[in-house]
Design a protein around this motif. Sequence first.
Motif, PDB file in Angstrom:
ATOM      1  N   ALA A  95       0.808  -1.214   0.000  1.00 53.60           N
ATOM      2  CA  ALA A  95       0.000   0.000   0.000  1.00 53.60           C
ATOM      3  C   ALA A  95       0.846   1.270   0.000  1.00 53.60           C
ATOM      4  O   ALA A  95       0.484   2.259  -0.641  1.00 53.60           O
ATOM      5  CB  ALA A  95      -0.945  -0.011   1.204  1.00 53.60           C
ATOM      6  N   LEU A  96       1.978   1.262   0.717  1.00 50.85           N
ATOM      7  CA  LEU A  96       2.826   2.451   0.728  1.00 50.85           C
ATOM      8  C   LEU A  96       3.409   2.729  -0.654  1.00 50.85           C
ATOM      9  O   LEU A  96       3.590   3.897  -1.043  1.00 50.85           O
ATOM     10  CB  LEU A  96       3.960   2.290   1.742  1.00 50.85           C
ATOM     11  N   LEU A  97       3.712   1.668  -1.405  1.00 46.87           N
ATOM     12  CA  LEU A  97       4.236   1.862  -2.762  1.00 46.87           C
ATOM     13  C   LEU A  97       3.123   2.255  -3.735  1.00 46.87           C
ATOM     14  O   LEU A  97       3.318   3.118  -4.597  1.00 46.87           O
ATOM     15  CB  LEU A  97       4.915   0.579  -3.241  1.00 46.87           C
ATOM     16  N   ALA A  98       1.951   1.657  -3.579  1.00 44.69           N
ATOM     17  CA  ALA A  98       0.869   1.896  -4.536  1.00 44.69           C
ATOM     18  C   ALA A  98       0.212   3.255  -4.362  1.00 44.69           C
ATOM     19  O   ALA A  98      -0.232   3.865  -5.341  1.00 44.69           O
ATOM     20  CB  ALA A  98      -0.191   0.786  -4.399  1.00 44.69           C
ATOM     21  N   ARG A  99       0.156   3.778  -3.138  1.00 39.71           N
ATOM     22  CA  ARG A  99      -0.615   5.015  -2.936  1.00 39.71           C
ATOM     23  C   ARG A  99       0.010   6.233  -3.599  1.00 39.71           C
ATOM     24  O   ARG A  99      -0.688   7.214  -3.881  1.00 39.71           O
ATOM     25  CB  ARG A  99      -0.799   5.278  -1.442  1.00 39.71           C
ATOM     26  N   VAL A 100       1.320   6.195  -3.847  1.00 42.82           N
ATOM     27  CA  VAL A 100       1.958   7.367  -4.454  1.00 42.82           C
ATOM     28  C   VAL A 100       1.840   7.341  -5.974  1.00 42.82           C
ATOM     29  O   VAL A 100       2.315   8.268  -6.645  1.00 42.82           O
ATOM     30  CB  VAL A 100       3.445   7.461  -4.048  1.00 42.82           C
ATOM     31  N   LEU A 101       1.216   6.306  -6.528  1.00 48.46           N
ATOM     32  CA  LEU A 101       1.064   6.197  -7.979  1.00 48.46           C
ATOM     33  C   LEU A 101      -0.286   6.690  -8.463  1.00 48.46           C
ATOM     34  O   LEU A 101      -0.535   6.718  -9.665  1.00 48.46           O
ATOM     35  CB  LEU A 101       1.252   4.731  -8.413  1.00 48.46           C
ATOM     36  N   THR A 102      -1.173   7.070  -7.548  1.00 50.62           N
ATOM     37  CA  THR A 102      -2.525   7.453  -7.928  1.00 50.62           C
ATOM     38  C   THR A 102      -2.714   8.962  -7.859  1.00 50.62           C
ATOM     39  O   THR A 102      -2.054   9.649  -7.076  1.00 50.62           O
ATOM     40  CB  THR A 102      -3.556   6.770  -7.009  1.00 50.62           C
ATOM     41  N   ARG A 172       5.508  12.623  -3.734  1.00 46.80           N
ATOM     42  CA  ARG A 172       5.225  11.212  -4.008  1.00 46.80           C
ATOM     43  C   ARG A 172       6.460  10.349  -3.721  1.00 46.80           C
ATOM     44  O   ARG A 172       6.366   9.289  -3.090  1.00 46.80           O
ATOM     45  CB  ARG A 172       4.760  11.019  -5.452  1.00 46.80           C
ATOM     46  N   GLY A 173       7.589  10.787  -4.184  1.00 49.07           N
ATOM     47  CA  GLY A 173       8.812  10.044  -3.914  1.00 49.07           C
ATOM     48  C   GLY A 173       9.170  10.038  -2.441  1.00 49.07           C
ATOM     49  O   GLY A 173       9.650   9.030  -1.907  1.00 49.07           O
ATOM     50  N   ALA A 174       8.904  11.173  -1.771  1.00 52.28           N
ATOM     51  CA  ALA A 174       9.220  11.270  -0.350  1.00 52.28           C
ATOM     52  C   ALA A 174       8.381  10.314   0.488  1.00 52.28           C
ATOM     53  O   ALA A 174       8.849   9.783   1.502  1.00 52.28           O
ATOM     54  CB  ALA A 174       9.016  12.707   0.136  1.00 52.28           C
ATOM     55  N   LEU A 175       7.138  10.078   0.087  1.00 49.04           N
ATOM     56  CA  LEU A 175       6.285   9.132   0.797  1.00 49.04           C
ATOM     57  C   LEU A 175       6.534   7.696   0.337  1.00 49.04           C
ATOM     58  O   LEU A 175       6.514   6.760   1.143  1.00 49.04           O
ATOM     59  CB  LEU A 175       4.807   9.483   0.591  1.00 49.04           C
ATOM     60  N   GLY A 176       6.790   7.518  -0.958  1.00 54.48           N
ATOM     61  CA  GLY A 176       6.968   6.167  -1.498  1.00 54.48           C
ATOM     62  C   GLY A 176       8.222   5.479  -1.008  1.00 54.48           C
ATOM     63  O   GLY A 176       8.283   4.238  -0.957  1.00 54.48           O
ATOM     64  N   VAL A 177       9.238   6.249  -0.615  1.00 57.75           N
ATOM     65  CA  VAL A 177      10.487   5.642  -0.171  1.00 57.75           C
ATOM     66  C   VAL A 177      10.268   4.724   1.029  1.00 57.75           C
ATOM     67  O   VAL A 177      10.992   3.729   1.205  1.00 57.75           O
ATOM     68  CB  VAL A 177      11.526   6.741   0.164  1.00 57.75           C
ATOM     69  N   TRP A 178       9.242   5.007   1.838  1.00 52.63           N
ATOM     70  CA  TRP A 178       9.012   4.179   3.027  1.00 52.63           C
ATOM     71  C   TRP A 178       8.466   2.802   2.662  1.00 52.63           C
ATOM     72  O   TRP A 178       8.635   1.856   3.421  1.00 52.63           O
ATOM     73  CB  TRP A 178       8.094   4.907   3.998  1.00 52.63           C
ATOM     74  N   GLY A 179       7.842   2.677   1.509  1.00 51.78           N
ATOM     75  CA  GLY A 179       7.447   1.351   1.049  1.00 51.78           C
ATOM     76  C   GLY A 179       8.650   0.513   0.673  1.00 51.78           C
ATOM     77  O   GLY A 179       8.697  -0.701   0.929  1.00 51.78           O
ATOM     78  N   VAL A 180       9.649   1.164   0.077  1.00 48.08           N
ATOM     79  CA  VAL A 180      10.891   0.463  -0.263  1.00 48.08           C
ATOM     80  C   VAL A 180      11.623   0.034   1.004  1.00 48.08           C
ATOM     81  O   VAL A 180      12.124  -1.091   1.110  1.00 48.08           O
ATOM     82  CB  VAL A 180      11.788   1.365  -1.131  1.00 48.08           C
ATOM     83  N   VAL A 181      11.683   0.934   1.988  1.00 44.13           N
ATOM     84  CA  VAL A 181      12.348   0.608   3.248  1.00 44.13           C
ATOM     85  C   VAL A 181      11.644  -0.563   3.939  1.00 44.13           C
ATOM     86  O   VAL A 181      12.289  -1.438   4.529  1.00 44.13           O
ATOM     87  CB  VAL A 181      12.373   1.847   4.170  1.00 44.13           C
ATOM     88  N   ALA A 182      10.317  -0.597   3.850  1.00 38.70           N
ATOM     89  CA  ALA A 182       9.558  -1.664   4.513  1.00 38.70           C
ATOM     90  C   ALA A 182       9.849  -3.038   3.918  1.00 38.70           C
ATOM     91  O   ALA A 182       9.647  -4.058   4.589  1.00 38.70           O
ATOM     92  CB  ALA A 182       8.063  -1.369   4.450  1.00 38.70           C
ATOM     93  N   LEU A 183      10.318  -3.081   2.677  1.00 39.82           N
ATOM     94  CA  LEU A 183      10.698  -4.367   2.083  1.00 39.82           C
ATOM     95  C   LEU A 183      11.768  -5.060   2.922  1.00 39.82           C
ATOM     96  O   LEU A 183      11.808  -6.294   3.000  1.00 39.82           O
ATOM     97  CB  LEU A 183      11.208  -4.161   0.654  1.00 39.82           C
TER      98      LEU A 183
END
Length: 407
Positions: A95-102, A172-183
């Motif tokens: 969800a953290l990765l997907a939400r910044v794409l909409t 978007r990138g600033a929020l999406g980075v946390w999805g990458v970190v969560a991996l």
Amino acid sequence: MSTRPDPRRTPPFGMALIVVGVALISINLRPGATSIGPLLEEVRSGLGLGPTLAGVVTALPGFAFAAAGGASVALARRMGLSRGITLGVAAMVFALLARVLTDSALVFLVLTTIALAGMGLGNVLVPAWIKAHSRDGGVRLMTIYGMGLTIGGSLGPLLAAPLAQVAPGQWRGALGVWGVVALAALVPWVIISAKDRVHRRTSTSAPLTGRMRHSPTAVALTALFGIQSMNAYIQFGWVPQIYRDAGLSGTAAGAFVAIITGLGVLGGLLMPTVIARSRDMSPWMIAFGVFAAAGYLGLLLAPATVPWLWAMMLGFSGFAFPTAIALITARSRDPRITAQLSGFVQPVGYLLAGIGPLAVGALHAATGGWTIVLLLLMTTGLGITLAGLRVSKHVFVDDELELAKGA
């Protein structure tokens, strides 16, 4: 009841994996929520969010944590603590990765809710998992967990504005980075859940007592956790705006909120040991309340004069959060009671955490200023102290439940 570890709970994996798993998940349970506050204006502009929906964004963490926490114990009974935690991390990553794409405000809110629900599962289940996999009552792992929560919580607002200036897609990138970190957190928990076959069958097999409300300690701990969580999410969501309205930049506002949350690292390191070694926590609880009232008073009277001082006061008051988290394991013996206590305390507490930011947004919109908001927030210091005094004594919820059963 003996507090010696049950040999049946000896984990089928090494301590290194346990420490890595706890550390990584704790760091990832907050940035997805706390990073929005300093970027709220940019998110509102990018998605066309009105003031009401902006208030919903700030309130979502509390409500989502409450809903997911309420379902987490039942979920763990069906699939086990380890798998429940892993499911939460996977939902968070997606969800953290997907939400910044909409570009849809509605889709953004839905995906944010899913991410927060994944965090909510971790909030409730990790303390019980720690209790089930610890030989010291959970002191060391809860220290790691508490520190990780506050480190992650402080990194979110601290890095939000700087990342938005350099990341692709800005906010978007600033929020999406946390999805990458969560991996990074997903990897050890996939391994743990694959190996934790015995614990999946035994750690949550006992039926729920449904009697937590009969434990005075559990009720008071819920109040302490709820009031402090409400303060924390008001601080995450609205204190940056208070600072910005006082003339400070978004970067400065994020830095001062990072001070508030960053001091919690010290609290997370200190408080589990203080609890383990103290027979009475009353002086600490009084101090937490006094610092909360003083910090909000400073924001009311001179928010831009010595902004770091008010942030430090609120940060020291925030020691109440790692204290409440650590008390969930410290005030229970049996891991099953720990799971039930966590599932009782955190959903109710986070419900308050959701109502608080929403109420602040409504009051601010109605009054056009922060005076009434901050006056009301000052009174939460009294609530922290009163609830904290009730859980200050070295009492076990297990014993209170047994007494209630026999009454």
